[in-house]
Each structure stands twice: as structure tokens, then as C-alpha cells.
Enzyme design. Structure first.
Site, short mmCIF file in Angstrom:
data_model
loop_
_atom_site.label_atom_id
_atom_site.label_comp_id
_atom_site.label_asym_id
_atom_site.label_seq_id
_atom_site.Cartn_x
_atom_site.Cartn_y
_atom_site.Cartn_z
N GLU A 169 28.59 -28.68 -19.98
CA GLU A 169 27.87 -29.57 -20.89
C GLU A 169 27.01 -28.80 -21.89
O GLU A 169 26.74 -27.61 -21.72
CB GLU A 169 26.97 -30.52 -20.10
N CYS A 193 35.45 -30.40 -21.13
CA CYS A 193 35.87 -30.93 -19.84
C CYS A 193 36.58 -29.86 -19.01
O CYS A 193 37.09 -28.88 -19.54
CB CYS A 193 36.81 -32.11 -20.04
N CYS A 226 39.83 -37.70 -19.66
CA CYS A 226 39.41 -38.44 -20.86
C CYS A 226 40.52 -38.38 -21.91
O CYS A 226 41.50 -37.64 -21.77
CB CYS A 226 38.11 -37.85 -21.42
N GLU A 248 39.45 -29.98 -17.48
CA GLU A 248 40.87 -29.88 -17.79
C GLU A 248 41.09 -28.95 -18.98
O GLU A 248 41.95 -28.07 -18.95
CB GLU A 248 41.47 -31.26 -18.09
N CYS A 272 41.16 -34.84 -23.47
CA CYS A 272 41.93 -33.98 -22.56
C CYS A 272 43.41 -34.38 -22.54
O CYS A 272 44.30 -33.53 -22.53
CB CYS A 272 41.36 -34.02 -21.15
#
Length: 137
Positions: free
Chosen positions: A44, A53, A86, A55, A89
């Protein structure tokens, strides 16, 4: 490597997550065609949009090492249902994954759901739309 072994690696990768804002840890384990595994976790940022993310971290690590052939991905988080990627991704996956490659979605309770990119993103935007013919369709 079994789906359960790949999921265990994703759960392990989850522990490396940097999530001071959401506290929502996600891990990913990406298996390449030669049997090498690339781990990723979410990272983050206070500005949120630069957040990456798990992935995409795993995919970008592999691609930055010259790997372009993948055979499976596992994603894990502490969720009630197995976690799903998401939209961003999913679009990155469309660039690098065969649409039928197995993607395992899991949680810390041991649930694993097998799916594919085709099921997660049936109408993905690919190189074909650009007329380049590169990438996966």
C-alpha cells in the site's frame, strides 16, 4: 506442484504484505512453466492509487526476470469466501496468462476455488483489439 502447495505459498507471501492503511493482507504465488514460483504481496501507499496488489507484484516480478510462460496462480487472503482479484489485476493477467490457465482463489480457512482468467474476465481487452497480435487472447 499441487493447488494446495501453491496456495500455501500464497498464504506465506501474504505475511510480507505492507498494509498500514487497510490492514488487508493478500498473497499470491505464480507458477511458471519451468516450475519456478514467484511470490507477491500487496504493497500500500498513503496516496492509494500507487498501491500494488499481490497478483500484480508476482506477475511483475516474474516478467522483470524474463519469464513469460505461466501455468498457475494462487491468491489468498483472510476473507470469508475465497478472495478474487480486482479488475486491474484481471486486466494485467489478460496480458500475460493463457485464458484457460488455472487460477486458484483461497482463504485462510483452507477453501480453494479453481477458476480461469476466461471465467474471471470473459471479455478482456487484449493485443488483438490493438491489431498487434501479441500477448494472449
Amino acid at each position: 506442484m499441487t493447488d494446495r502447495e501453491l496456495m500455501e505459498l500464497a498464504i506465506k507471501a501474504r505475511e510480507r504484505a505492507y498494509v498500514p492503511y487497510s490492514h488487508f493482507k493478500v498473497g499470491a504465488a505464480l507458477l511458471d512453466a519451468k516450475g519456478q514460483v514467484f511470490l507477491g504481496c500487496n504493497i500500500e501507499n498513503a496516496a492509494f492509487s500507487p498501491t500494488n496488489c499481490a497478483e500484480r507484484t508476482a506477475i511483475f516480478k516474474a516478467v522483470s526476470e524474463g519469464v513469460r510462460e505461466f501455468t498457475a496462480l494462487a491468491v489468498a487472503a483472510d476473507t470469508q469466501e475465497p478472495v478474487t482479484p480486482c479488475g486491474v489485476c484481471r486486466q494485467v493477467m489478460a496480458e500475460f496468462f493463457d485464458p484457460q490457465m488455472p487460477i486458484y482463489l483461497g482463504n485462510l480457512q483452507g477453501e480453494i476455488v479453481k477458476t480461469t482468467l476466461q471465467e474471471l474476465l470473459p471479455a478482456s481487452f487484449t493485443a488483438r483489439a490493438l491489431g498487434t497480435g501479441e500477448g494472449h487472447d
